[in-house]
Design a protein around this motif. Structure first.
Motif, short mmCIF file in Angstrom:
data_model
loop_
_atom_site.label_atom_id
_atom_site.label_comp_id
_atom_site.label_asym_id
_atom_site.label_seq_id
_atom_site.Cartn_x
_atom_site.Cartn_y
_atom_site.Cartn_z
N LEU A 26 6.43 8.65 -2.42
CA LEU A 26 7.71 8.14 -2.89
C LEU A 26 7.55 6.69 -3.31
O LEU A 26 8.06 6.27 -4.34
N ARG A 27 6.82 5.95 -2.49
CA ARG A 27 6.50 4.56 -2.80
C ARG A 27 5.16 4.26 -2.15
O ARG A 27 4.98 4.49 -0.96
N PRO A 28 4.17 3.77 -2.93
CA PRO A 28 2.86 3.49 -2.34
C PRO A 28 2.92 2.29 -1.40
O PRO A 28 3.77 1.43 -1.53
N THR A 29 2.01 2.27 -0.44
CA THR A 29 1.89 1.14 0.46
C THR A 29 1.21 0.00 -0.32
O THR A 29 0.16 0.20 -0.91
N MET A 30 1.84 -1.16 -0.32
CA MET A 30 1.25 -2.31 -1.00
C MET A 30 0.35 -3.02 -0.02
O MET A 30 0.77 -3.37 1.09
N VAL A 31 -0.91 -3.20 -0.45
CA VAL A 31 -1.92 -3.73 0.47
C VAL A 31 -2.76 -4.81 -0.18
O VAL A 31 -2.79 -4.97 -1.40
N SER A 32 -3.44 -5.53 0.70
CA SER A 32 -4.47 -6.47 0.29
C SER A 32 -5.79 -5.80 0.58
O SER A 32 -5.97 -5.20 1.66
N VAL A 33 -6.75 -5.84 -0.36
CA VAL A 33 -8.01 -5.14 -0.24
C VAL A 33 -9.14 -6.15 -0.06
O VAL A 33 -9.16 -7.21 -0.70
N VAL A 34 -10.10 -5.80 0.79
CA VAL A 34 -11.24 -6.68 1.08
C VAL A 34 -12.22 -6.62 -0.07
O VAL A 34 -12.59 -5.54 -0.55
N LYS A 35 -12.64 -7.83 -0.49
CA LYS A 35 -13.69 -7.95 -1.49
C LYS A 35 -14.56 -9.13 -1.08
O LYS A 35 -14.27 -10.27 -1.37
#
Length: 182
Positions: A171-180
């Motif tokens: 319904l709505r994606p989880t907004m995340v911070s991704v490790v780089k």
């Protein structure tokens, strides 16, 4: 033949066609006529079977579409309710941590819990994700990248906004911070 005085009416053409068919049949042997009729019968049966199969496939498709419509009818409404949860979460985060505002915080937490219970009863559930879990582009939306030695590349370092599913559909994606990491 009927007694029509008009030579141009359709009934005369039908009579002529019948007479032609009779004369054609006289020229054919009985076996040929039977074989022709059997072939025509086979063709008609095949057409009937195809029409029946098409009708059944159409019925199944309509049933699936009706089921999906009923299953996901609340999507738009639920997406709008999620904004209320976001606002309640922001309000809870900004309530001062003191005894004076304890009742306000508790009331907001109860409201939040009740909204989530209502959503759960309607098959709307939070997408569970924790820092360190693998990034899933089907359920998560990467809002930023950050270095974080604690987690490996391509994993989630922070959840910025909760995501939700209605049945199996996002319904709505989880907004995340991704490790780089370098």
């Amino acid at each position: 033949m009927h007694k029509c005085k008009n030579d141009k009416c359709d009934c005369h053409e039908n009579d002529k066609a019948a007479e032609n068919a009779k004369s054609e049949n006289k020229e054919k042997s009985l076996e040929e006529v039977i074989a022709d009729l059997q072939n025509e019968n086979k063709e008609l049966k095949n057409h009937l079977l195809l029409a029946m199969a098409d009708t059944e496939n159409l019925r199944k498709r309509f049933d699936k579409e009706r089921e999906d419509l009923m299953k996901y009818a609340v999507s738009k409404f639920a997406a709008e309710v999620l904004h209320i949860i976001d606002n309640v979460d922001r309000a809870i985060e900004n309530i001062p941590d003191s005894e004076t505002f304890k009742n306000v915080r508790d009331g907001m937490m109860m409201n939040r819990k009740e909204i989530l219970n209502i959503l759960a009863r309607n098959k709307i559930e939070k997408i569970n994700i924790n820092p360190g879990d693998e990034f899933n582009p089907h359920e998560h939306q990467a809002m930023m990248e950050e270095e974080n030695e604690k987690f490996k590349n391509g994993t989630v370092s922070k959840v910025l906004q909760e995501g939700y599913k209605l049945h199996e559909r996002v319904l709505r994606p989880t907004m995340v911070s991704v490790v780089k990491n370098k």
